[in-house]
Design a protein around this motif. Structure first.
Motif, PDB file in Angstrom:
ATOM      1  N   ALA A 105       0.831  -1.210   0.000  1.00  0.00           N
ATOM      2  CA  ALA A 105       0.000   0.000   0.000  1.00  0.00           C
ATOM      3  C   ALA A 105       0.865   1.260   0.000  1.00  0.00           C
ATOM      4  CB  ALA A 105      -0.930   0.002   1.201  1.00  0.00           C
ATOM      5  N   VAL A 106       1.908   1.264   0.821  1.00  0.00           N
ATOM      6  CA  VAL A 106       2.793   2.428   0.893  1.00  0.00           C
ATOM      7  C   VAL A 106       3.532   2.598  -0.432  1.00  0.00           C
ATOM      8  CG1 VAL A 106       4.741   3.459   2.113  1.00  0.00           C
ATOM      9  CG2 VAL A 106       3.040   2.179   3.381  1.00  0.00           C
ATOM     10  N   ASP A 107       3.942   1.478  -1.036  1.00  0.00           N
ATOM     11  CA  ASP A 107       4.628   1.538  -2.326  1.00  0.00           C
ATOM     12  C   ASP A 107       3.756   2.183  -3.395  1.00  0.00           C
ATOM     13  OD1 ASP A 107       6.850   0.304  -1.256  1.00  0.00           O
ATOM     14  OD2 ASP A 107       6.307  -1.691  -1.974  1.00  0.00           O
ATOM     15  N   GLU A 108       2.478   1.804  -3.431  1.00  0.00           N
ATOM     16  CA  GLU A 108       1.555   2.356  -4.427  1.00  0.00           C
ATOM     17  C   GLU A 108       1.401   3.863  -4.268  1.00  0.00           C
ATOM     18  OE1 GLU A 108      -2.206   0.370  -4.691  1.00  0.00           O
ATOM     19  OE2 GLU A 108      -1.258  -1.598  -4.545  1.00  0.00           O
ATOM     20  N   VAL A 109       1.208   4.316  -3.042  1.00  0.00           N
ATOM     21  CA  VAL A 109       1.025   5.755  -2.800  1.00  0.00           C
ATOM     22  C   VAL A 109       2.311   6.509  -3.099  1.00  0.00           C
ATOM     23  CG1 VAL A 109       0.495   7.497  -1.054  1.00  0.00           C
ATOM     24  CG2 VAL A 109      -0.761   5.346  -1.082  1.00  0.00           C
ATOM     25  N   LEU A 110       3.443   5.945  -2.717  1.00  0.00           N
ATOM     26  CA  LEU A 110       4.738   6.568  -2.973  1.00  0.00           C
ATOM     27  C   LEU A 110       4.966   6.738  -4.466  1.00  0.00           C
ATOM     28  CD1 LEU A 110       7.267   7.629  -1.551  1.00  0.00           C
ATOM     29  CD2 LEU A 110       8.192   5.326  -1.623  1.00  0.00           C
ATOM     30  N   LEU A 111       4.652   5.717  -5.241  1.00  0.00           N
ATOM     31  CA  LEU A 111       4.810   5.820  -6.696  1.00  0.00           C
ATOM     32  C   LEU A 111       3.855   6.835  -7.308  1.00  0.00           C
ATOM     33  CD1 LEU A 111       5.397   2.104  -7.694  1.00  0.00           C
ATOM     34  CD2 LEU A 111       7.041   3.975  -7.745  1.00  0.00           C
ATOM     35  N   LYS A 112       2.642   6.911  -6.776  1.00  0.00           N
ATOM     36  CA  LYS A 112       1.691   7.906  -7.284  1.00  0.00           C
ATOM     37  C   LYS A 112       2.190   9.326  -7.048  1.00  0.00           C
ATOM     38  CE  LYS A 112      -2.656   5.388  -7.101  1.00  0.00           C
ATOM     39  NZ  LYS A 112      -4.015   5.348  -6.549  1.00  0.00           N
ATOM     40  N   ILE A 113       2.753   9.567  -5.863  1.00  0.00           N
ATOM     41  CA  ILE A 113       3.266  10.906  -5.545  1.00  0.00           C
ATOM     42  C   ILE A 113       4.476  11.229  -6.412  1.00  0.00           C
ATOM     43  CG2 ILE A 113       4.359  12.309  -3.741  1.00  0.00           C
ATOM     44  CD1 ILE A 113       1.433  11.980  -3.223  1.00  0.00           C
ATOM     45  N   ILE A 114       5.386  10.258  -6.563  1.00  0.00           N
ATOM     46  CA  ILE A 114       6.599  10.500  -7.341  1.00  0.00           C
ATOM     47  C   ILE A 114       6.285  10.721  -8.814  1.00  0.00           C
ATOM     48  CG2 ILE A 114       8.725   9.400  -8.167  1.00  0.00           C
ATOM     49  CD1 ILE A 114       8.945   8.099  -5.385  1.00  0.00           C
ATOM     50  N   ASP A 115       5.362   9.945  -9.362  1.00  0.00           N
ATOM     51  CA  ASP A 115       5.050  10.011 -10.793  1.00  0.00           C
ATOM     52  C   ASP A 115       3.986  11.040 -11.154  1.00  0.00           C
ATOM     53  OD1 ASP A 115       6.887   8.025 -11.210  1.00  0.00           O
ATOM     54  OD2 ASP A 115       5.405   6.408 -11.216  1.00  0.00           O
ATOM     55  N   ALA A 116       3.461  11.754 -10.179  1.00  0.00           N
ATOM     56  CA  ALA A 116       2.377  12.706 -10.432  1.00  0.00           C
ATOM     57  C   ALA A 116       2.843  13.828 -11.355  1.00  0.00           C
ATOM     58  CB  ALA A 116       1.870  13.294  -9.120  1.00  0.00           C
ATOM     59  N   LYS A 117       1.976  14.183 -12.286  1.00  0.00           N
ATOM     60  CA  LYS A 117       2.276  15.278 -13.204  1.00  0.00           C
ATOM     61  C   LYS A 117       2.169  16.605 -12.470  1.00  0.00           C
ATOM     62  CE  LYS A 117       0.301  12.915 -17.166  1.00  0.00           C
ATOM     63  NZ  LYS A 117      -0.774  12.939 -18.164  1.00  0.00           N
ATOM     64  N   GLN A 118       2.980  17.537 -12.902  1.00  0.00           N
ATOM     65  CA  GLN A 118       2.901  18.875 -12.332  1.00  0.00           C
ATOM     66  C   GLN A 118       2.056  19.737 -13.255  1.00  0.00           C
ATOM     67  OE1 GLN A 118       6.716  20.520 -11.539  1.00  0.00           O
ATOM     68  NE2 GLN A 118       7.271  18.928 -10.095  1.00  0.00           N
ATOM     69  N   LYS A 119       1.175  20.502 -12.668  1.00  0.00           N
ATOM     70  CA  LYS A 119       0.290  21.349 -13.453  1.00  0.00           C
ATOM     71  C   LYS A 119       0.252  22.728 -12.817  1.00  0.00           C
ATOM     72  CE  LYS A 119      -4.355  21.557 -15.314  1.00  0.00           C
ATOM     73  NZ  LYS A 119      -5.653  20.907 -15.427  1.00  0.00           N
ATOM     74  N   LYS A 120       0.407  23.751 -13.642  1.00  0.00           N
ATOM     75  CA  LYS A 120       0.310  25.116 -13.134  1.00  0.00           C
ATOM     76  C   LYS A 120      -1.155  25.538 -13.156  1.00  0.00           C
ATOM     77  CE  LYS A 120       4.861  26.673 -14.470  1.00  0.00           C
ATOM     78  NZ  LYS A 120       5.640  27.678 -15.166  1.00  0.00           N
ATOM     79  N   PHE A 121      -1.559  26.229 -12.115  1.00  0.00           N
ATOM     80  CA  PHE A 121      -2.921  26.733 -12.064  1.00  0.00           C
ATOM     81  C   PHE A 121      -2.945  27.992 -11.227  1.00  0.00           C
ATOM     82  CE2 PHE A 121      -2.392  23.801  -8.589  1.00  0.00           C
ATOM     83  CZ  PHE A 121      -2.976  24.427  -7.532  1.00  0.00           C
ATOM     84  N   LYS A 122      -3.995  28.713 -11.387  1.00  0.00           N
ATOM     85  CA  LYS A 122      -4.146  29.975 -10.679  1.00  0.00           C
ATOM     86  C   LYS A 122      -5.246  29.821  -9.632  1.00  0.00           C
ATOM     87  CE  LYS A 122      -3.752  34.200 -12.617  1.00  0.00           C
ATOM     88  NZ  LYS A 122      -4.098  35.284 -13.557  1.00  0.00           N
ATOM     89  N   VAL A 123      -4.984  30.299  -8.436  1.00  0.00           N
ATOM     90  CA  VAL A 123      -5.965  30.263  -7.356  1.00  0.00           C
ATOM     91  C   VAL A 123      -6.623  31.616  -7.258  1.00  0.00           C
ATOM     92  CG1 VAL A 123      -6.330  29.903  -4.899  1.00  0.00           C
ATOM     93  CG2 VAL A 123      -4.637  28.526  -6.118  1.00  0.00           C
ATOM     94  N   ILE A 124      -7.931  31.634  -7.314  1.00  0.00           N
ATOM     95  CA  ILE A 124      -8.678  32.886  -7.226  1.00  0.00           C
ATOM     96  C   ILE A 124      -9.457  32.882  -5.916  1.00  0.00           C
ATOM     97  CG2 ILE A 124     -10.492  34.296  -8.263  1.00  0.00           C
ATOM     98  CD1 ILE A 124      -9.740  32.998 -10.958  1.00  0.00           C
ATOM     99  N   TYR A 125      -9.189  33.860  -5.082  1.00  0.00           N
ATOM    100  CA  TYR A 125      -9.863  33.955  -3.800  1.00  0.00           C
ATOM    101  C   TYR A 125     -11.066  34.882  -3.937  1.00  0.00           C
ATOM    102  CZ  TYR A 125      -5.639  31.920  -1.823  1.00  0.00           C
ATOM    103  OH  TYR A 125      -4.591  31.084  -1.541  1.00  0.00           O
ATOM    104  N   LYS A 126     -12.211  34.427  -3.434  1.00  0.00           N
ATOM    105  CA  LYS A 126     -13.423  35.216  -3.458  1.00  0.00           C
ATOM    106  C   LYS A 126     -13.899  35.435  -2.045  1.00  0.00           C
ATOM    107  CE  LYS A 126     -15.048  33.626  -7.916  1.00  0.00           C
ATOM    108  NZ  LYS A 126     -16.161  33.043  -8.663  1.00  0.00           N
ATOM    109  N   GLU A 127     -14.305  36.641  -1.743  1.00  0.00           N
ATOM    110  CA  GLU A 127     -14.838  36.924  -0.416  1.00  0.00           C
ATOM    111  C   GLU A 127     -16.288  36.472  -0.335  1.00  0.00           C
ATOM    112  OE1 GLU A 127     -14.138  40.826   1.058  1.00  0.00           O
ATOM    113  OE2 GLU A 127     -12.136  40.925   0.157  1.00  0.00           O
ATOM    114  N   ALA A 128     -16.649  35.946   0.797  1.00  0.00           N
ATOM    115  CA  ALA A 128     -18.007  35.426   0.961  1.00  0.00           C
ATOM    116  C   ALA A 128     -19.001  36.515   1.220  1.00  0.00           C
ATOM    117  CB  ALA A 128     -18.045  34.435   2.106  1.00  0.00           C
TER     118      ALA A 128
END
Length: 61
Positions: A38-61
């Protein structure tokens, strides 16, 4: 039924901490003679995860 997917955003420092923590957990399990599948699977998922740029937009409630 389809499994839900979850997306998490980490910076490089957080990603390194997660990888190191999972690796330490894996080493402890190996030392105890337990399975690490189980730890091996999660470790591989984190290591192989693609990097994606995105913008965070904060909105006031």
């Amino acid at each position: 039924m389809r499994e839900k997917k979850y997306y998490l955003a980490f910076d490089n420092c957080e990603r390194k901490v997660i990888i190191n923590s999972l690796n330490e957990m894996r080493n402890r399990l190996i030392a105890k003679g337990k399975y690490t599948d189980a730890v091996d699977e999660v470790l591989l998922k984190i290591i192989d995860a693609k990097q994606k740029k995105f913008k965070v937009i904060y909105k006031e409630a």
